[in-house]
Design an enzyme around this catalytic site. Structure first.
Site, short mmCIF file in Angstrom:
data_model
loop_
_atom_site.label_atom_id
_atom_site.label_comp_id
_atom_site.label_asym_id
_atom_site.label_seq_id
_atom_site.Cartn_x
_atom_site.Cartn_y
_atom_site.Cartn_z
N GLU A 36 0.84 -1.21 0.00
CA GLU A 36 0.00 0.00 0.00
C GLU A 36 0.87 1.26 0.00
O GLU A 36 0.48 2.30 -0.54
CB GLU A 36 -0.90 0.03 1.24
CG GLU A 36 -1.90 -1.11 1.33
CD GLU A 36 -2.50 -1.28 2.73
OE1 GLU A 36 -3.58 -1.88 2.83
OE2 GLU A 36 -1.88 -0.85 3.73
N ASP A 223 -12.31 -5.76 -1.03
CA ASP A 223 -13.19 -6.93 -0.97
C ASP A 223 -14.53 -6.56 -0.35
O ASP A 223 -14.61 -5.63 0.45
CB ASP A 223 -12.53 -8.04 -0.13
CG ASP A 223 -12.02 -7.53 1.20
OD1 ASP A 223 -10.89 -7.02 1.25
OD2 ASP A 223 -12.77 -7.59 2.19
N1 ADE Z 1 -8.35 -4.82 4.60
C1 ADE Z 1 -8.76 -5.18 3.38
N2 ADE Z 1 -9.87 -5.94 3.45
C2 ADE Z 1 -10.17 -6.07 4.77
C3 ADE Z 1 -11.19 -6.75 5.47
N3 ADE Z 1 -12.13 -7.44 4.85
N4 ADE Z 1 -11.18 -6.66 6.81
C4 ADE Z 1 -10.22 -5.95 7.45
N5 ADE Z 1 -9.25 -5.30 6.83
C5 ADE Z 1 -9.22 -5.36 5.49
#
Ligand code: ADE
Length: 265
Positions: A36, A223
């Site tokens: 990142e 996600d």
């Molecule tokens: N970073 C990226 N996706 C995530 C998720 N589902 N839960 C926590 N941190 C995240």
């Protein structure tokens, strides 16, 4: 502004009001994962500090440089000395935030990174959110008042002009130390009215709040937690494209911030 003539110190409120009117000069980015952080390091040609600001033994890395009138510091908590993976999560996030404030006295902290999104609350993959409020979802203490302490909800620094100019989405962020989501976490996230979830935000807010350092949270969705795909698979699949979108947004934010004071954000 000169100090009061009776020899008393300015109150914290007066100092904060004065800071609001000065152009922002020193910025600290807190970014948990190397993947990142690197797009921003490359874009602003930040260099790694050979003499670490941080105590010996800490794996934390500071990259720094300048952009227009801004002193940019990017703090990445580095890799775990035993497991060799990024130091993600709340412990490292709060430690590096504390240490960075002590060492650099930033005018503004930007906690940036990826997050999971809830499509039921309007999140889509690659959206970049400017967070309006943070809270924890895995600190359940069912005793009066400790329950609220555990949730630790707090509003973030208000930046209405930035939100409007960059046309970002706004939403509440819920933080916990797991990438997945247990049924108990889910109930807490719903109670927090969160649109996105991450593993650092509320911890950065806690440490910054101790010293009243204004902090903004810029989170890009890799996600959909309430989607059809397994979180890990979707996270890995989208990480590259989403960090590129995050990098572009952070560059736009730097352009917007440059030459402005906090009250103009
Ligand atoms: N970073 C990226 N996706 C995530 C998720 N589902 N839960 C926590 N941190 C995240």
């Amino acid at each position: 502004m000169a100090p009061p003539e009776d020899g008393t110190e300015f109150t914290e409120e007066v100092k904060a009001a004065e800071a609001e009117k000065k152009p922002i000069s020193t910025i600290v980015f807190v970014i948990a994962m190397q993947s990142e952080a690197l797009p921003l390091v490359n874009r602003f040609q930040l260099t790694e500090d050979p003499d670490s600001l941080f105590p010996k033994g800490c794996p934390w890395v500071r990259y720094h440089g300048t952009y227009e009138d801004l002193h940019i510091n990017l703090i990445w908590p580095g890799k775990d000395p035993v497991w060799g993976v990024d130091n993600v999560g709340t412990i490292s996030a709060s430690l590096v935030t504390y240490a960075s404030i002590q060492a650099l006295k930033p005018d503004l902290i930007v906690n940036a990174g990826t997050c999971g999104g809830f499509k039921a609350k309007g999140a889509c993959i690659r959206d970049v959110f400017l967070v309006s409020e943070v809270a924890f979802h895995d600190r359940r203490i069912p005793i009066p008042v400790f329950d609220q302490y555990g949730v630790g909800a707090r509003r973030t620094c208000s930046t209405p002009n930035l939100l409007q100019k960059l046309n970002l989405k706004s939403g509440k962020l819920s933080t916990g130390d797991s990438l997945d989501m247990s049924p108990q976490d889910e109930a807490s996230i719903i109670a927090n009215d969160a649109t996105i979830k991450d593993m650092e935000g509320a911890a950065v807010a806690y440490a910054a709040g101790l010293f009243s350092v204004p902090t903004i949270f810029v989170k890009a969705v890799t996600d959909l937690v309430d989607g059809d795909k397994p979180t890990t698979e979707e996270f890995i699949e989208n990480l590259g494209a989403v960090t590129a979108a995050l990098d572009q947004t952070l560059a736009n934010i730097m352009d917007f911030i440059s030459g402005k004071c906090l009250s103009e954000l």
